[in-house]
Design a protein around this motif. Structure first.
Motif, PDB file in Angstrom:
ATOM      1  N   GLU A   1      37.901 -39.841  36.292  1.00  0.00           N
ATOM      2  CA  GLU A   1      39.282 -39.567  35.907  1.00  0.00           C
ATOM      3  C   GLU A   1      39.354 -39.005  34.490  1.00  0.00           C
ATOM      4  OE1 GLU A   1      43.616 -41.826  35.462  1.00  0.00           O
ATOM      5  OE2 GLU A   1      41.903 -42.877  36.328  1.00  0.00           O
ATOM      6  N   ARG A   2      38.516 -39.535  33.597  1.00  0.00           N
ATOM      7  CA  ARG A   2      38.499 -39.012  32.224  1.00  0.00           C
ATOM      8  C   ARG A   2      38.111 -37.539  32.208  1.00  0.00           C
ATOM      9  NH1 ARG A   2      35.438 -37.302  28.473  1.00  0.00           N
ATOM     10  NH2 ARG A   2      33.557 -37.495  29.758  1.00  0.00           N
ATOM     11  N   CYS A   3      37.074 -37.187  32.951  1.00  0.00           N
ATOM     12  CA  CYS A   3      36.617 -35.790  32.990  1.00  0.00           C
ATOM     13  C   CYS A   3      37.681 -34.881  33.597  1.00  0.00           C
ATOM     14  CB  CYS A   3      35.326 -35.684  33.795  1.00  0.00           C
ATOM     15  SG  CYS A   3      33.873 -36.302  32.941  1.00  0.00           S
ATOM     16  N   ALA A   4      38.294 -35.356  34.683  1.00  0.00           N
ATOM     17  CA  ALA A   4      39.320 -34.540  35.343  1.00  0.00           C
ATOM     18  C   ALA A   4      40.512 -34.311  34.420  1.00  0.00           C
ATOM     19  CB  ALA A   4      39.763 -35.216  36.637  1.00  0.00           C
ATOM     20  N   ARG A   5      40.912 -35.350  33.702  1.00  0.00           N
ATOM     21  CA  ARG A   5      42.047 -35.215  32.783  1.00  0.00           C
ATOM     22  C   ARG A   5      41.688 -34.290  31.616  1.00  0.00           C
ATOM     23  NH1 ARG A   5      46.404 -38.451  33.255  1.00  0.00           N
ATOM     24  NH2 ARG A   5      46.317 -40.151  34.785  1.00  0.00           N
ATOM     25  N   ALA A   6      40.482 -34.422  31.106  1.00  0.00           N
ATOM     26  CA  ALA A   6      40.055 -33.570  29.996  1.00  0.00           C
ATOM     27  C   ALA A   6      40.019 -32.112  30.430  1.00  0.00           C
ATOM     28  CB  ALA A   6      38.681 -34.019  29.500  1.00  0.00           C
ATOM     29  N   HIS A   7      39.503 -31.864  31.620  1.00  0.00           N
ATOM     30  CA  HIS A   7      39.462 -30.508  32.165  1.00  0.00           C
ATOM     31  C   HIS A   7      40.885 -29.959  32.309  1.00  0.00           C
ATOM     32  CE1 HIS A   7      37.559 -27.356  34.768  1.00  0.00           C
ATOM     33  NE2 HIS A   7      38.793 -27.315  35.258  1.00  0.00           N
ATOM     34  N   HIS A   8      41.757 -30.756  32.896  1.00  0.00           N
ATOM     35  CA  HIS A   8      43.140 -30.334  33.106  1.00  0.00           C
ATOM     36  C   HIS A   8      43.871 -30.104  31.788  1.00  0.00           C
ATOM     37  CE1 HIS A   8      47.084 -30.008  34.949  1.00  0.00           C
ATOM     38  NE2 HIS A   8      47.521 -30.976  34.159  1.00  0.00           N
ATOM     39  N   ASP A   9      43.621 -30.931  30.798  1.00  0.00           N
ATOM     40  CA  ASP A   9      44.284 -30.772  29.500  1.00  0.00           C
ATOM     41  C   ASP A   9      43.951 -29.428  28.868  1.00  0.00           C
ATOM     42  OD1 ASP A   9      45.448 -33.237  29.739  1.00  0.00           O
ATOM     43  OD2 ASP A   9      44.042 -34.273  28.397  1.00  0.00           O
ATOM     44  N   VAL A  10      42.686 -29.020  28.961  1.00  0.00           N
ATOM     45  CA  VAL A  10      42.287 -27.723  28.390  1.00  0.00           C
ATOM     46  C   VAL A  10      42.951 -26.589  29.168  1.00  0.00           C
ATOM     47  CG1 VAL A  10      40.353 -26.150  27.985  1.00  0.00           C
ATOM     48  CG2 VAL A  10      40.116 -28.593  27.468  1.00  0.00           C
ATOM     49  N   VAL A  11      42.884 -26.649  30.491  1.00  0.00           N
ATOM     50  CA  VAL A  11      43.479 -25.591  31.317  1.00  0.00           C
ATOM     51  C   VAL A  11      44.981 -25.488  31.051  1.00  0.00           C
ATOM     52  CG1 VAL A  11      44.001 -24.889  33.675  1.00  0.00           C
ATOM     53  CG2 VAL A  11      41.729 -25.757  33.121  1.00  0.00           C
ATOM     54  N   SER A  12      45.661 -26.616  31.006  1.00  0.00           N
ATOM     55  CA  SER A  12      47.113 -26.613  30.808  1.00  0.00           C
ATOM     56  C   SER A  12      47.499 -26.083  29.440  1.00  0.00           C
ATOM     57  CB  SER A  12      47.668 -28.031  30.983  1.00  0.00           C
ATOM     58  OG  SER A  12      47.442 -28.496  32.298  1.00  0.00           O
ATOM     59  N   ALA A  13      46.727 -26.437  28.413  1.00  0.00           N
ATOM     60  CA  ALA A  13      47.030 -25.971  27.063  1.00  0.00           C
ATOM     61  C   ALA A  13      46.909 -24.456  26.978  1.00  0.00           C
ATOM     62  CB  ALA A  13      46.090 -26.636  26.065  1.00  0.00           C
ATOM     63  N   VAL A  14      45.903 -23.893  27.598  1.00  0.00           N
ATOM     64  CA  VAL A  14      45.707 -22.446  27.574  1.00  0.00           C
ATOM     65  C   VAL A  14      46.790 -21.751  28.393  1.00  0.00           C
ATOM     66  CG1 VAL A  14      44.148 -20.571  28.238  1.00  0.00           C
ATOM     67  CG2 VAL A  14      43.233 -22.641  27.195  1.00  0.00           C
ATOM     68  N   ALA A  15      47.161 -22.337  29.521  1.00  0.00           N
ATOM     69  CA  ALA A  15      48.132 -21.716  30.426  1.00  0.00           C
ATOM     70  C   ALA A  15      49.518 -21.601  29.809  1.00  0.00           C
ATOM     71  CB  ALA A  15      48.212 -22.508  31.726  1.00  0.00           C
ATOM     72  N   VAL A  16      49.790 -22.371  28.781  1.00  0.00           N
ATOM     73  CA  VAL A  16      51.089 -22.270  28.106  1.00  0.00           C
ATOM     74  C   VAL A  16      51.257 -20.901  27.454  1.00  0.00           C
ATOM     75  CG1 VAL A  16      52.471 -23.150  26.183  1.00  0.00           C
ATOM     76  CG2 VAL A  16      51.345 -24.742  27.735  1.00  0.00           C
ATOM     77  N   SER A  17      50.160 -20.332  26.960  1.00  0.00           N
ATOM     78  CA  SER A  17      50.250 -19.089  26.204  1.00  0.00           C
ATOM     79  C   SER A  17      49.992 -17.837  27.031  1.00  0.00           C
ATOM     80  CB  SER A  17      49.269 -19.122  25.018  1.00  0.00           C
ATOM     81  OG  SER A  17      47.926 -19.209  25.481  1.00  0.00           O
ATOM     82  N   CYS A  18      49.349 -17.973  28.214  1.00  0.00           N
ATOM     83  CA  CYS A  18      49.046 -16.794  29.023  1.00  0.00           C
ATOM     84  C   CYS A  18      48.653 -17.199  30.434  1.00  0.00           C
ATOM     85  CB  CYS A  18      47.929 -15.967  28.383  1.00  0.00           C
ATOM     86  SG  CYS A  18      46.336 -16.825  28.308  1.00  0.00           S
ATOM     87  N   PRO A  19      48.759 -16.285  31.409  1.00  0.00           N
ATOM     88  CA  PRO A  19      48.308 -16.603  32.770  1.00  0.00           C
ATOM     89  C   PRO A  19      46.851 -17.043  32.763  1.00  0.00           C
ATOM     90  CG  PRO A  19      49.542 -14.561  32.762  1.00  0.00           C
ATOM     91  CD  PRO A  19      49.329 -14.925  31.317  1.00  0.00           C
ATOM     92  N   THR A  20      46.548 -18.025  33.577  1.00  0.00           N
ATOM     93  CA  THR A  20      45.224 -18.653  33.538  1.00  0.00           C
ATOM     94  C   THR A  20      44.728 -18.947  34.953  1.00  0.00           C
ATOM     95  OG1 THR A  20      45.747 -19.688  31.409  1.00  0.00           O
ATOM     96  CG2 THR A  20      43.937 -20.648  32.674  1.00  0.00           C
ATOM     97  N   VAL A  21      43.446 -18.685  35.170  1.00  0.00           N
ATOM     98  CA  VAL A  21      42.792 -19.031  36.433  1.00  0.00           C
ATOM     99  C   VAL A  21      41.908 -20.247  36.175  1.00  0.00           C
ATOM    100  CG1 VAL A  21      41.180 -18.306  38.229  1.00  0.00           C
ATOM    101  CG2 VAL A  21      42.789 -16.650  37.249  1.00  0.00           C
ATOM    102  N   PRO A  22      42.284 -21.433  36.659  1.00  0.00           N
ATOM    103  CA  PRO A  22      41.431 -22.610  36.464  1.00  0.00           C
ATOM    104  C   PRO A  22      40.164 -22.490  37.306  1.00  0.00           C
ATOM    105  CG  PRO A  22      43.673 -23.192  37.157  1.00  0.00           C
ATOM    106  CD  PRO A  22      43.501 -21.747  37.398  1.00  0.00           C
ATOM    107  N   LEU A  23      39.048 -22.929  36.756  1.00  0.00           N
ATOM    108  CA  LEU A  23      37.803 -22.990  37.518  1.00  0.00           C
ATOM    109  C   LEU A  23      37.567 -24.440  37.955  1.00  0.00           C
ATOM    110  CD1 LEU A  23      35.398 -20.539  35.669  1.00  0.00           C
ATOM    111  CD2 LEU A  23      37.040 -20.115  37.490  1.00  0.00           C
ATOM    112  N   PRO A  24      36.767 -24.636  38.996  1.00  0.00           N
ATOM    113  CA  PRO A  24      36.542 -25.998  39.490  1.00  0.00           C
ATOM    114  C   PRO A  24      35.904 -26.901  38.441  1.00  0.00           C
ATOM    115  CG  PRO A  24      35.820 -24.377  41.104  1.00  0.00           C
ATOM    116  CD  PRO A  24      36.108 -23.623  39.842  1.00  0.00           C
TER     117      PRO A  24
END
Length: 272
Positions: free
Chosen positions: A77-100
């Motif tokens: 859960e920690r890893c998944a949340r950390a991954h999601h936090d980075v993706v979400s932070a970047v997506a605020v400023s521009c379109p983003t394609v999350p990787l698995p």
């Protein structure tokens, strides 16, 4: 795109890739720890696009280490949340394609070469999801109690009376049982109609939609049954319409409709 195993385990570091985007705001990555202790997440340019990456210890992401992490619920859960936090932070400023989760490469150069080979796919996904967000919709229909086709006899009945069924009692029991089954089937059909009506309405509003597997029934004693579990890609300028549509559908169907989001469009970046 993932490289793990003996070769990686022998090296001191590996490259973890969170997402691909166009031109992220550098400030978006400030104070984000990423998935591992050490260097923070950073941009990596390739073919006119940007990957968001982090240098990690290779030994922490071998197949064996990752399987151990998968078995540890808190760590996963920690890893998944950390991954999601980075993706979400970047997506605020521009379109983003999350990787698995746990997309890894040997080093920067290997990551560039692999990602370059998928540039067209990334560009198509970015174009498709630009200005859109993902919204989840769960619909629950009220489940009314089903009458017992074989009720317990009243106290007024004597043991002798209970031992001597009235004429036609067996036929009456079968008729009651058929009636209960018919009511169950009608409720099931009604639930399917509700699911189709709600999905159709959200599909008309969304750019795209996906129906997901229904959740398991709730524990005994609960009075709701899930009839729709779906996710929709909705243009940001139509966000206000979602709440209005949900209210209208609740009034029309009597179903409980739960709306969640907005999310990074994880479910739709592969539709290219």
């Amino acid at each position: 795109m993932t490289e793990r195993g003996a070769e990686q385990a022998a090296d001191e570091s590996a490259l973890y890739v969170f997402a691909v985007c166009d031109a992220p705001d550098p400030a978006a990555l400030l104070r984000l720890p990423g998935v591992a202790v050490g260097t923070p997440p950073r941009p990596l340019r390739f073919g006119g696009l940007t990957a968001i990456v982090q240098t990690v210890r290779a030994s922490e992401f071998t197949d064996e280490a990752w399987q151990a992490r998968m078995s540890d619920r808190d760590e996963l859960e920690r890893c998944a949340r950390a991954h999601h936090d980075v993706v979400s932070a970047v997506a605020v400023s521009c379109p983003t394609v999350p990787l698995p989760l746990a997309t890894l490469y040997h080093d920067d150069e290997r990551a560039r070469q692999a990602l370059l080979g998928e540039t067209e796919r990334f560009r198509a996904a970015l174009e498709r999801t630009a200005g859109h967000r993902e919204w989840g919709v769960k619909v629950y229909a009220t489940e009314s109690p089903v009458p017992d086709p074989n009720p317990v006899p009243s106290r007024a009945e004597t043991p002798a009376a209970r031992s001597r069924p009235a004429p036609g009692a067996g036929l009456a029991y079968l008729e009651r049982k058929r009636g209960v089954q018919a009511r169950r089937e009608r409720r099931h059909e009604d639930a399917l109609r509700v699911a189709e009506a709600v999905d159709s309405a959200f599909q008309n509003l969304a750019a795209s939609g996906r129906r997901l597997r229904l959740h398991s029934p709730e524990p005994a004693g609960q009075s709701r049954v899930q009839v729709l579990n779906a996710t929709y890609l909705v243009a940001e300028h139509r966000t206000a319409e979602l709440d209005a549509l949900s209210r209208t559908l609740r009034d029309e169907t009597g179903a409980r409709i739960e709306l969640s989001g907005p999310w990074v469009p994880y479910s739709f970046v592969g539709e290219v």
